[in-house]
Design an enzyme around this catalytic site. Structure first.
Site, short mmCIF file in Angstrom:
data_model
loop_
_atom_site.label_atom_id
_atom_site.label_comp_id
_atom_site.label_asym_id
_atom_site.label_seq_id
_atom_site.Cartn_x
_atom_site.Cartn_y
_atom_site.Cartn_z
N ASP A 476 0.81 -1.03 -0.03
CA ASP A 476 -0.09 0.00 0.14
C ASP A 476 0.90 1.33 -0.14
OD1 ASP A 476 -2.54 1.51 0.37
OD2 ASP A 476 -1.50 1.75 2.41
N ASP A 670 -1.61 -0.77 6.09
CA ASP A 670 -1.56 -0.13 7.40
C ASP A 670 -2.85 0.46 8.03
OD1 ASP A 670 -1.72 2.32 5.55
OD2 ASP A 670 -1.20 3.63 7.53
N ASP A 674 -7.04 -1.78 4.33
CA ASP A 674 -6.27 -2.89 3.82
C ASP A 674 -6.61 -4.13 4.91
OD1 ASP A 674 -4.71 -1.30 2.17
OD2 ASP A 674 -3.57 -0.30 3.77
#
Length: 798
Positions: A476, A670, A674
């Site tokens: 990410d 994080d 996610d």
């Protein structure tokens, strides 16, 4: 933490050889709230029922079979929902219903099975380790001393020619050897008999069974030959093996002592994480008095004083004093950080500088320390599938050992009856699969401890093995590859006011930004130079728009495009404008500067990604951000593939598509969004600053937030699996080589004992190499912003 629970005459665990029932006083002390607070976490279920999760420290564990016996004993207690035991760490975590059972009942169950157990509150761990070490040293001393004497009495029989020693003298030497072997069997070899008896009582077969059987058979056969005289014959033969008996008991005890210390060293790093809270703290009362209380007695809002060298007992806010704090437990960074009034400090961190006073803001399970402890508990008690497979192999292997020993005895009765017992005992001893069950757990534990010291916590030990098969690493962007704050990337000059230099215009912008708490204003102020300083008059702030003030009598604004009279511009990055009133009254505004901001790239991201590529990993970037920043990030870091404007479902589909091709995928994220993809990935990694839900779904948590620690994680995983396979390979190869030698009579019992002891010690020491993981180069921890890119310079109106 509370002191060891004792009565006037004996501690809760007098030792691990005998397990007397707890007295009423001892049981009450174990179940006391102050004791439970140090070793138990309370959880409220969906049905409203309360569940306790208690850590127990165990004693007397020597192999995987011991862990299975304890688990079985705990699971049979009414009210126990889950029991997990890690033999290498000598820890158990038990989930239990307080309405149906108590911790003292759990301890009684373990003690009834023949092992030691008590609440894992810290002080007891030290006491138990010292007690067991003293017992082991005494046993080894007795066995080694008697062995030397027995060898002295046995030597004449080896070196003398036939007829040199009379039959009476031979018989006298045998009696002397027998007398010296009795304490070896009755005292020094006690742990082997205790382990075998536990396994027999639980209808299991453990590692101590063939050893105990070999000791008994050897002693009985030698005693029969001794009592019957030199010329007597019996089913056991005429030879005595007291020298072999005392030698292999000494070798096994010596190896077991070294193994126990090696296991303690392997668990030390993880164990130390759980021992950071102080036993007592100084609480300041409203009337100015000071009282010392246990950490468990603190309440929210309490004012406490923490002296230099002490650990913080709770999360809090510093009220008075400035100091340096060791936060290595949280971040893996060894350098202390400055903390002063208004700063937050975390439980478990060490105060290194000077005394400070703080207000307690979080306690118990709400502290970051307790969340880390929960992760450590999981690492200490989990047994990966890789190790469970080894344990499953050990059981059938032991039955095979017994069958081989019996077959060897029967065959040698026909070949040379005088050597039948010797060969059977050698087979029993040499093939005991201690190395098979010891080397792997120690390696996993050493790896987990080394990673914990670096700020990387494992929630699932299996992740290390899976990580060696991962070929795709998916990132990410925001909060993972970048910091959770913005940085000024570029300033665009839109017009030049008459009579003002560019430096003066920038100084005006900096002065306005310094008066605002908006994130973009703070980022602009952080990038301000130390040169010209503008004086603001008539400062006002419009919520959601920006600031306005007069500088040298002229109106200025800093804020959004609409607030500053700028035309709508489709930008991929956040921006603020600086504008000057054209008419002097503030009715018409002319944009002067535009400031573009970008996320701050983590300091070690570029180097870490390059190292990951060098390790053979393919990297991907999946982000919900706009295409421009995502493409720029991918180009900057050299990421293999990237996608922008990804929804959580898009990320999930992308990982699933890679897995459909037979690829193992690791995901680094994080945010709350996610969590689904972290749950789907083969290995999920969350940053230390990640949302709680993301951390709950992750297999690994990088407390330090350093991308470089992913390189450390991958390197440690490969080394761990390689060493585990080396250990298992050596254990199997050792048995393949040694069993035939024992069967054909080329391996005497004493040499078989030495080979088994050295084999076990070798795999343990090999596993401990993981505790000395090679340090990876660290880059400066100072954040750096991403350099301006070509796609950012195409500025309309510039």
């Amino acid at each position: 933490m509370p002191a060891p629970v004792t009565t006037a005459d004996q501690p809760v665990l007098a030792g691990t050889d005998a397990a007397p029932a707890l007295s009423e006083t001892q049981a009450a002390a174990v179940d006391a709230p102050v004791t439970l607070a140090a070793c138990t976490q309370w959880q409220d279920g969906a049905d409203g029922a309360r569940t306790g999760r208690t850590r127990l420290l165990l004693g007397g564990i020597h192999c995987a079979a011991c862990a299975g016996v304890i688990e079985g004993a705990l699971q049979r207690v009414d009210g126990v929902r889950l029991a997990e035991v890690n033999g290498a760490a000598q820890r158990a975590v038990v989930e239990w219903d307080p309405a149906r059972t108590k911790v003292s009942t759990l301890i009684e169950a373990v003690r009834a099975a023949g092992y030691g157990a008590f609440p894992d509150t810290g002080a007891e761990a030290v006491a138990l380790a010292q007690r067991e070490s003293r017992q082991a040293i005494w046993r080894l001393f007795v066995a080694a001393f008697c062995m030397m004497q027995v060898m002295m009495y046995a030597t004449p029989a080896y070196v003398a020619e036939p007829g040199d020693i009379s039959a009476d003298m031979v018989q006298l030497l045998r009696w002397a050897s027998w007398v010296l072997s009795v304490p070896v069997v009755l005292f020094a070899a006690g742990p082997f008999f205790q382990g075998a008896w536990r396994a027999f009582r639980e209808r299991r077969i453990g590692m101590d069974v063939p050893v105990a059987l070999g000791i008994v058979v050897t002693f009985v056969a030698s005693s029969a030959a001794t009592f019957g005289g030199v010329q007597a014959t019996s089913v056991f033969g005429r030879e005595v093996y007291f020298d072999s008996l005392t030698m292999f008991v000494s070798f096994l005890l010596g190896a077991r002592l070294l193994e126990s210390r090696a296991r303690a060293r392997a668990a030390q790093s993880l164990d130390a994480v759980m021992r950071r809270l102080p036993d007592a703290v100084e609480r300041l009362l409203p009337d100015g008095r000071i009282e010392r209380v246990a950490a468990a007695e603190l309440a929210l809002g309490d004012i406490v004083r923490v002296h230099a060298g002490q650990a913080f007992a709770a999360d809090g806010e510093v009220l008075e004093g400035r100091t340096q704090v060791d936060e290595a437990m949280l971040t893996g960074e060894s350098r202390p950080v400055e903390r002063g009034p208004g700063d937050a400090v975390s439980a478990g961190c060490l105060n290194l500088g000077a005394p400070v006073t703080l207000r307690v803001t979080q306690l118990g399970a709400q502290t970051r320390f307790q969340r880390i402890v929960a992760l450590v508990e999981r690492a200490l008690t989990e047994r990966p599938a890789f190790l469970v497979s080894a344990d499953r192999i050990a059981g059938p292997f032991l039955w095979t050992v017994l069958a081989l020993a019996l077959g060897a005895y029967l065959v040698w009765l026909q070949i040379d009856a005088s050597r039948a017992i010797e060969v059977a005992v050698a087979v029993l001893i040499v093939t005991c699969p201690c190395a098979l069950s010891l080397g792997a757990p120690v390696a996993w534990l050493a790896a987990a401890g080394q990673l914990a010291r670096q700020g990387v916590l494992l929630q699932r030990l299996d992740a290390l093995e899976v990580l060696t098969r991962v070929r795709h690493l998916v990132f990410d962007k925001t909060g993972t590859l970048t910091e959770d704050r913005l940085a000024l990337s570029q300033a665009h000059e839109l017009s030049q006011p008459e009579g003002l230099t560019p430096a003066r215009v920038r100084a005006i912008a900096d002065a306005l930004a310094a008066r605002s708490s908006h994130p973009l204003s703070r980022a602009l102020a952080a990038a301000a130079s130390q040169g010209d300083v503008a004086v603001l008059d008539e400062l006002t702030e419009q919520a959601g728009a920006g600031l306005q003030a007069r500088v040298d009598g002229r109106p200025w604004r800093l804020g959004s495009a609409a607030w500053c009279g700028a035309h709508a511009v489709d930008l991929d990055t956040p921006a603020v404008w600086l504008a000057l009133a054209e008419d002097g009254a503030g009715s018409i505004w002319r944009p002067v500067l535009r400031f573009d901001f970008d996320e701050t790239l983590r300091a070690d991201a570029e180097t870490a990604v390059a190292q990951l590529h060098h390790a053979g990993l393919r990297t991907h970037l999946l982000s919900g951000d706009q295409p421009g920043p995502v493409a720029g990030m991918a180009a900057r870091l050299g990421l293999g593939a990237h996608r922008a404007r990804c929804t959580p479902q898009d990320k999930l589909d992308a990982v699933a598509a890679l897995q459909a091709q037979g690829e193992a995928v690791a995901m680094v994220g994080d945010g709350i969004n996610d969590a689904p993809v972290l749950a789907r990935a083969d290995v999920s990694i969350a940053m230390g600053s990640a949302a709680a839900l993301a951390q709950a779904r992750a297999d690994v948590i990088v407390l330090s937030d350093r991308i470089g620690d992913l390189v450390l994680l991958h390197d440690t995983a490969r080394r761990t699996v390689r060493i585990v396979r080396q250990n298992l390979g050596w254990a199997l190869a050792y048995n393949v080589i040694s069993v035939p030698l024992a069967l054909v009579g080329w391996l005497p019992p004493w040499l078989a004992g030495l080979g088994m002891a050295l084999s076990s010690l070798l795999v343990v020491l090999n596993g401990l190499r993981l505790a000395r993981t090679r340090p990876l180069p660290r880059r400066s921890a100072t954040p750096v912003s991403i350099e301006p890119r070509a796609w950012m310079r195409a500025t309309p109106g510039a």
